[in-house]
Scaffold this motif. Sequence first.
Motif, PDB file in Angstrom:
ATOM      1  N   ARG A  74      -4.068   0.118   6.806  1.00 40.32           N
ATOM      2  CA  ARG A  74      -4.455  -1.002   5.283  1.00 40.32           C
ATOM      3  C   ARG A  74      -4.061  -2.733   5.989  1.00 40.32           C
ATOM      4  O   ARG A  74      -3.461  -3.014   7.201  1.00 40.32           O
ATOM      5  CB  ARG A  74      -2.726  -0.466   4.714  1.00 40.32           C
ATOM      6  CG  ARG A  74      -1.440  -0.888   5.668  1.00 40.32           C
ATOM      7  CD  ARG A  74      -0.741  -0.593   4.416  1.00 40.32           C
ATOM      8  NE  ARG A  74       0.615  -1.116   4.275  1.00 40.32           N
ATOM      9  CZ  ARG A  74       1.499  -1.200   3.799  1.00 40.32           C
ATOM     10  NH1 ARG A  74       2.283  -0.303   3.544  1.00 40.32           N
ATOM     11  NH2 ARG A  74       1.611  -2.329   3.155  1.00 40.32           N
ATOM     12  N   HIS A  75      -4.417  -3.638   4.994  1.00 38.88           N
ATOM     13  CA  HIS A  75      -4.342  -4.735   5.351  1.00 38.88           C
ATOM     14  C   HIS A  75      -3.201  -5.400   4.450  1.00 38.88           C
ATOM     15  O   HIS A  75      -3.338  -5.609   3.339  1.00 38.88           O
ATOM     16  CB  HIS A  75      -5.476  -5.498   5.185  1.00 38.88           C
ATOM     17  CG  HIS A  75      -6.541  -4.898   6.305  1.00 38.88           C
ATOM     18  ND1 HIS A  75      -6.940  -4.979   7.210  1.00 38.88           N
ATOM     19  CD2 HIS A  75      -7.499  -3.530   5.555  1.00 38.88           C
ATOM     20  CE1 HIS A  75      -8.142  -4.261   7.926  1.00 38.88           C
ATOM     21  NE2 HIS A  75      -8.934  -3.692   6.908  1.00 38.88           N
ATOM     22  N   ASP A  76      -1.900  -6.062   4.981  1.00 39.77           N
ATOM     23  CA  ASP A  76      -1.192  -7.021   4.051  1.00 39.77           C
ATOM     24  C   ASP A  76      -1.552  -8.110   3.583  1.00 39.77           C
ATOM     25  O   ASP A  76      -2.461  -8.994   4.615  1.00 39.77           O
ATOM     26  CB  ASP A  76       0.264  -7.441   4.825  1.00 39.77           C
ATOM     27  CG  ASP A  76       1.235  -5.841   4.975  1.00 39.77           C
ATOM     28  OD1 ASP A  76       0.450  -5.365   3.725  1.00 39.77           O
ATOM     29  OD2 ASP A  76       1.194  -5.773   6.031  1.00 39.77           O
ATOM     30  N   VAL A  77      -1.804  -8.882   2.046  1.00 38.95           N
ATOM     31  CA  VAL A  77      -2.735 -10.084   2.123  1.00 38.95           C
ATOM     32  C   VAL A  77      -1.491 -10.441   0.782  1.00 38.95           C
ATOM     33  O   VAL A  77      -0.475  -9.963   0.032  1.00 38.95           O
ATOM     34  CB  VAL A  77      -3.594  -9.483   1.299  1.00 38.95           C
ATOM     35  CG1 VAL A  77      -4.827  -8.935   2.298  1.00 38.95           C
ATOM     36  CG2 VAL A  77      -4.193  -8.521   0.240  1.00 38.95           C
ATOM     37  N   ALA A  78      -1.791 -11.560   0.173  1.00 37.74           N
ATOM     38  CA  ALA A  78      -0.895 -11.737  -0.731  1.00 37.74           C
ATOM     39  C   ALA A  78      -2.070 -12.561  -1.554  1.00 37.74           C
ATOM     40  O   ALA A  78      -2.090 -14.157  -1.413  1.00 37.74           O
ATOM     41  CB  ALA A  78       0.179 -12.945  -0.249  1.00 37.74           C
TER      42      ALA A  78
ATOM     43  N   SER B 124      -6.273  -1.358   1.019  1.00 40.07           N
ATOM     44  CA  SER B 124      -7.081  -0.557   2.360  1.00 40.07           C
ATOM     45  C   SER B 124      -8.777   0.582   1.708  1.00 40.07           C
ATOM     46  O   SER B 124      -8.970  -0.181   0.528  1.00 40.07           O
ATOM     47  CB  SER B 124      -6.182   0.570   2.316  1.00 40.07           C
ATOM     48  OG  SER B 124      -6.395   1.664   1.413  1.00 40.07           O
TER      49      SER B 124
ATOM     50  N   VAL C  90      -1.046  -7.075  -2.723  1.00 44.10           N
ATOM     51  CA  VAL C  90      -0.116  -6.732  -1.574  1.00 44.10           C
ATOM     52  C   VAL C  90      -0.809  -6.159  -0.541  1.00 44.10           C
ATOM     53  O   VAL C  90      -0.329  -6.061   0.498  1.00 44.10           O
ATOM     54  CB  VAL C  90       1.226  -7.027  -2.096  1.00 44.10           C
ATOM     55  CG1 VAL C  90       1.645  -8.082  -2.983  1.00 44.10           C
ATOM     56  CG2 VAL C  90       1.489  -5.633  -1.939  1.00 44.10           C
ATOM     57  N   ASP C  91      -1.994  -5.136  -1.025  1.00 51.36           N
ATOM     58  CA  ASP C  91      -2.033  -4.557  -0.321  1.00 51.36           C
ATOM     59  C   ASP C  91      -3.343  -3.542  -0.117  1.00 51.36           C
ATOM     60  O   ASP C  91      -3.750  -3.700  -1.255  1.00 51.36           O
ATOM     61  CB  ASP C  91      -0.769  -2.664  -0.323  1.00 51.36           C
ATOM     62  CG  ASP C  91      -2.051  -1.608   1.208  1.00 51.36           C
ATOM     63  OD1 ASP C  91      -2.224  -1.662   1.702  1.00 51.36           O
ATOM     64  OD2 ASP C  91      -1.121  -0.676   0.879  1.00 51.36           O
TER      65      ASP C  91
ATOM     66  N   GLY D 210      -2.318  -2.347  -3.527  1.00 45.79           N
ATOM     67  CA  GLY D 210      -0.774  -1.919  -4.030  1.00 45.79           C
ATOM     68  C   GLY D 210      -0.566  -3.116  -4.455  1.00 45.79           C
ATOM     69  O   GLY D 210      -1.190  -4.673  -4.415  1.00 45.79           O
TER      70      GLY D 210
ATOM     71  N   ARG E  52      -1.255   8.420   5.228  1.00 43.14           N
ATOM     72  CA  ARG E  52      -2.420   7.163   4.752  1.00 43.14           C
ATOM     73  C   ARG E  52      -3.528   7.459   5.674  1.00 43.14           C
ATOM     74  O   ARG E  52      -3.532   7.319   7.192  1.00 43.14           O
ATOM     75  CB  ARG E  52      -1.679   6.142   5.397  1.00 43.14           C
ATOM     76  CG  ARG E  52      -2.723   4.983   4.759  1.00 43.14           C
ATOM     77  CD  ARG E  52      -1.838   3.288   4.648  1.00 43.14           C
ATOM     78  NE  ARG E  52      -0.763   3.211   3.925  1.00 43.14           N
ATOM     79  CZ  ARG E  52      -1.188   2.584   2.909  1.00 43.14           C
ATOM     80  NH1 ARG E  52      -2.642   2.792   2.438  1.00 43.14           N
ATOM     81  NH2 ARG E  52      -0.096   2.853   2.322  1.00 43.14           N
TER      82      ARG E  52
END
Length: 135
Positions: free
Chosen positions: A15-19, A55, A52-53, A60, A11
């Motif tokens: 990346r940033h995890d989100v919802a 960047s 969910v992701d 994602g 990668r």
Amino acid sequence: MEPHSRDLRFRSASRHDVALDASLTLRAPDTERIRFSRTAISPDGSWPGTLVDVSGGGLGIICELYVPVWAHVHVHIGWPGRDDGTRFEADCLSRRVQMIDRRPAYLLGLQYDEMNEDQRDALERFMTLVDEAAA
């Protein structure tokens, strides 16, 4: 045996995890090549997903529709609780599709497709909001 550069996967962007809620639609040239059942999508041709992701390289998204690899999609993501029109939109290519649940649910790995400077700036602002919300 020495690995070829095409075999190395990593990668290149953090990346940033989100919802967050997302809405997807097909875009040209796949609007004519790919057909979903009328019950699977809304009348405007969109379907829901969950971001969910995020960047600098792509998104994602989990959704209930199988989207073929290399499909051209447009993604719209709103920011909850803000009435100022804060949102992020991008044209993407589906690069990876993985079934993650039997209901069914698919994780789509989307790559940004030809972003201009304004879209890159919007992505930076969006990722800043994600960072601020996580802090």
